[in-house]
Scaffold this active site. Structure first.
Site, PDB file in Angstrom:
ATOM      1  N   SER A 186       0.831  -1.209   0.000  1.00 18.47           N
ATOM      2  CA  SER A 186       0.000   0.000   0.000  1.00 18.47           C
ATOM      3  C   SER A 186       0.857   1.247   0.000  1.00 18.47           C
ATOM      4  O   SER A 186       0.342   2.340  -0.261  1.00 18.47           O
ATOM      5  CB  SER A 186      -0.941  -0.001   1.208  1.00 18.47           C
ATOM      6  N   HIS A 221      -2.907  -3.025  -6.080  1.00 21.23           N
ATOM      7  CA  HIS A 221      -3.325  -2.566  -4.757  1.00 21.23           C
ATOM      8  C   HIS A 221      -4.826  -2.788  -4.588  1.00 21.23           C
ATOM      9  O   HIS A 221      -5.646  -1.984  -5.059  1.00 21.23           O
ATOM     10  CB  HIS A 221      -2.938  -1.093  -4.581  1.00 21.23           C
ATOM     11  N   GLU A 248      -5.967  -0.620  -7.690  1.00 23.70           N
ATOM     12  CA  GLU A 248      -5.017   0.271  -8.364  1.00 23.70           C
ATOM     13  C   GLU A 248      -3.919  -0.601  -8.970  1.00 23.70           C
ATOM     14  O   GLU A 248      -3.316  -1.413  -8.265  1.00 23.70           O
ATOM     15  CB  GLU A 248      -4.382   1.249  -7.366  1.00 23.70           C
ATOM     16  N   ASN A 277      -4.795   7.009  -1.881  1.00 24.93           N
ATOM     17  CA  ASN A 277      -4.269   7.477  -0.599  1.00 24.93           C
ATOM     18  C   ASN A 277      -3.691   8.882  -0.684  1.00 24.93           C
ATOM     19  O   ASN A 277      -3.643   9.598   0.316  1.00 24.93           O
ATOM     20  CB  ASN A 277      -3.210   6.506  -0.054  1.00 24.93           C
TER      21      ASN A 277
HETATM   22  P1  NAI Z   1      -1.405  -9.305   7.514  1.00 20.90           P
HETATM   23  O1  NAI Z   1      -0.420  -9.084   8.586  1.00 20.90           O
HETATM   24  O2  NAI Z   1      -2.843  -9.455   7.844  1.00 20.90           O
HETATM   25  O3  NAI Z   1      -0.983 -10.648   6.701  1.00 20.90           O
HETATM   26  C1  NAI Z   1       0.327 -10.913   6.286  1.00 20.90           C
HETATM   27  C2  NAI Z   1       0.488 -12.420   6.171  1.00 20.90           C
HETATM   28  O4  NAI Z   1       1.740 -12.696   5.558  1.00 20.90           O
HETATM   29  C3  NAI Z   1       0.511 -13.116   7.548  1.00 20.90           C
HETATM   30  O5  NAI Z   1      -0.446 -14.155   7.557  1.00 20.90           O
HETATM   31  C4  NAI Z   1       1.941 -13.659   7.657  1.00 20.90           C
HETATM   32  O6  NAI Z   1       2.038 -14.872   8.372  1.00 20.90           O
HETATM   33  C5  NAI Z   1       2.278 -13.847   6.181  1.00 20.90           C
HETATM   34  N1  NAI Z   1       3.717 -13.902   5.877  1.00 20.90           N
HETATM   35  C6  NAI Z   1       4.733 -13.226   6.401  1.00 20.90           C
HETATM   36  N2  NAI Z   1       5.893 -13.562   5.801  1.00 20.90           N
HETATM   37  C7  NAI Z   1       5.586 -14.471   4.853  1.00 20.90           C
HETATM   38  C8  NAI Z   1       6.354 -15.210   3.895  1.00 20.90           C
HETATM   39  N3  NAI Z   1       7.666 -15.045   3.758  1.00 20.90           N
HETATM   40  N4  NAI Z   1       5.702 -16.093   3.079  1.00 20.90           N
HETATM   41  C9  NAI Z   1       4.385 -16.277   3.186  1.00 20.90           C
HETATM   42  N5  NAI Z   1       3.607 -15.596   4.073  1.00 20.90           N
HETATM   43  C10 NAI Z   1       4.202 -14.714   4.891  1.00 20.90           C
HETATM   44  O7  NAI Z   1      -1.166  -8.165   6.438  1.00 20.90           O
HETATM   45  P2  NAI Z   1      -2.223  -7.463   5.461  1.00 20.90           P
HETATM   46  O8  NAI Z   1      -2.975  -6.418   6.185  1.00 20.90           O
HETATM   47  O9  NAI Z   1      -2.962  -8.538   4.726  1.00 20.90           O
HETATM   48  O10 NAI Z   1      -1.241  -6.710   4.466  1.00 20.90           O
HETATM   49  C11 NAI Z   1      -0.535  -7.376   3.452  1.00 20.90           C
HETATM   50  C12 NAI Z   1      -0.054  -6.363   2.435  1.00 20.90           C
HETATM   51  O11 NAI Z   1      -1.189  -5.724   1.851  1.00 20.90           O
HETATM   52  C13 NAI Z   1       0.824  -5.254   3.003  1.00 20.90           C
HETATM   53  O12 NAI Z   1       1.785  -4.909   2.044  1.00 20.90           O
HETATM   54  C14 NAI Z   1      -0.158  -4.113   3.227  1.00 20.90           C
HETATM   55  O13 NAI Z   1       0.458  -2.849   3.189  1.00 20.90           O
HETATM   56  C15 NAI Z   1      -1.088  -4.307   2.036  1.00 20.90           C
HETATM   57  N6  NAI Z   1      -2.434  -3.751   2.176  1.00 20.90           N
HETATM   58  C16 NAI Z   1      -3.136  -3.880   3.347  1.00 20.90           C
HETATM   59  C17 NAI Z   1      -4.428  -3.366   3.452  1.00 20.90           C
HETATM   60  C18 NAI Z   1      -5.232  -3.536   4.711  1.00 20.90           C
HETATM   61  O14 NAI Z   1      -6.263  -2.874   4.841  1.00 20.90           O
HETATM   62  N7  NAI Z   1      -4.831  -4.377   5.656  1.00 20.90           N
HETATM   63  C19 NAI Z   1      -5.061  -2.662   2.317  1.00 20.90           C
HETATM   64  C20 NAI Z   1      -4.273  -2.670   1.112  1.00 20.90           C
HETATM   65  C21 NAI Z   1      -3.001  -3.161   1.073  1.00 20.90           C
END
Ligand code: NAI
Length: 370
Positions: A118, A139, A151, A190
């Site tokens: 993001s 995104h 996006e 954003n």
């Molecule tokens: P999250 O923390 O909920 O999930 C991340 C997952 O990745 C976890 O389950 C973790 O165990 C796993 N993980 C970590 N290292 C790993 C690896 N090497 N291989 C496989 N899995 C691995 O994070 P979230 O919120 O889903 O965010 C993910 C991405 O999406 C980030 O880059 C964030 O900035 C982006 N994003 C998040 C939004 C939100 O509202 N939460 C909205 C749009 C984008």
């Protein structure tokens, strides 16, 4: 042609992206670091698919869709059939780079390597691989199953072919993609949102009005679904503080909001802690009560004009088209109209006048310039 999708990270975003891909008929591999995490993600997907089915929004059985998702721990060597990978692991550049260089080893040369970041520049993630032309940003918005907007962000080396194929893929998921031609901090949505939030913060910190007035204007005059500070509470005061600070560090010229910093330090993080700008008994969101007459106390342009200028800057610098910016704010922020519709309604002259007044109030010349 894309048939198989690899989603890496099964958290908030990853499990939703895997779900929409499976609904659209793709074979999906969903990767995370442990079985427990993957089991939990599959439970959430099942729950969500059942809801869609009950509402008549799923064309086939829940089992059929689930049958297309294969969970994998880590990244085994059996991924030769993947056509696109979408990374959704935590927002850390080093972590993402390590992963991308591993993906380059494991996946076919033709596979698209997408990131759901993001805030990190696509170009900097792409530097971890040799064939940077196949790295791109996709995104998604939270939750991916319900939010239509995606996006699509170009890094400096992303090829036209990668953009084209990714665009078709996102459309095939039933989503509405917009193209962001440069990986500027905040991409499109954003940037617009943070322009509004930081300006609103500047207004309260300079004593122009209080936060309830800003929110009443946003709700009753501009037609936003939530007030500006209500939205900050909803998405997390800390999240907004970190995202805006990261964007400012990367060159987004905006007012640095001290209030968000102080509240983050005190643990007033919004809905999730029960207290932010408003209070939320039992840490549950309830719509703050705002008397409509409050909305008469502030010129709405003080909130929307900086976003209008930002949108014009993006068009002028080839970052996105007018149509895509308008679609982005309508679908990504649920505004009742596009940014350029606000500009037409209020008139260019009034926008410029409000901006000059804001510059005087904030004493920041470089901020808010087209
Ligand atoms: P999250 O923390 O909920 O999930 C991340 C997952 O990745 C976890 O389950 C973790 O165990 C796993 N993980 C970590 N290292 C790993 C690896 N090497 N291989 C496989 N899995 C691995 O994070 P979230 O919120 O889903 O965010 C993910 C991405 O999406 C980030 O880059 C964030 O900035 C982006 N994003 C998040 C939004 C939100 O509202 N939460 C909205 C749009 C984008």
């Amino acid at each position: 042609m894309i048939r198989s999708v690899l989603v890496i990270g099964s958290g908030t975003m990853g499990h939703g992206i895997a779900e929409v891909s499976a609904i659209a008929g793709y074979n999906v591999y969903l990767s995370d670091i442990s079985k427990d995490i993957l089991d939990n993600a599959m439970q959430k997907i099942k729950w969500s698919l059942e809801k869609l089915y009950e509402k008549g929004n799923l064309k086939e059985s829940v089992e059929n869709v689930l049958g297309r998702i294969k969970t994998i721990i880590g990244l085994p060597n059996e991924l030769r059939e993947i056509d696109i990978s979408i990374e959704a692991i935590p927002e850390k550049l080093d972590l993402k780079r390590q992963l991308f260089s591993k993906l380059e080893e494991l996946l076919p040369n033709s596979a698209i390597l997408a990131t759901n970041t993001s805030s990190l520049p696509i170009t900097e993630i792409a530097m971890a691989v040799k064939k940077q032309e196949r790295v791109i940003g996709t995104h998604f918005f939270n939750p991916p199953v319900l939010m239509q907007l995606v996006e699509i962000i170009r890094g400096s080396k992303t090829s036209d072919e990668t953009v084209k194929q990714t665009y078709e893929f996102i459309k095939s998921l039933g989503k509405r993609p917009i193209i962001v031609n440069k990986d500027v901090p905040g991409f499109v949505v954003n940037r617009i949102l943070l322009r509004i939030i930081t300006t609103a913060c500047m207004l309260i910190e300079n004593g122009v009005c209080d936060y309830t007035t800003v929110d009443a204007v946003a709700r009753y005059k501009l037609g936003f679904p939530m007030g500006v500070f209500e939205l900050v509470d909803y998405t997390g005061v800390d999240v907004n503080y970190y995202v805006s600070s990261a964007m400012i560090e990367r060159g987004f010229k905006a007012y640095p909001c001290r209030t968000l910093e102080e509240m983050t330090k005190k643990g007033y993080l919004g809905v999730k802690t029960g207290k932010g700008f408003y209070t939320y008994p039992s840490n549950k969101y309830i719509k703050p009560n705002l008397p409509p007459q409050l909305a008469e106390k502030l010129n709405p342009l003080y909130i929307i004009a900086p976003a209008i200028i930002e949108a014009n800057w993006m068009v002028k610098n080839g970052i996105a088209s007018r149509e895509d910016i308008d679609l982005g704010v309508r679908l990504g922020l649920s505004f009742p109209k596009g940014i350029f519709d606000y500009e037409r309604e209020y008139g260019r002259e009034n926008v410029v006048k409000a901006l000059e007044e804001l510059k005087k109030i904030s004493n920041m010349e470089e901020y808010l310039s087209e």
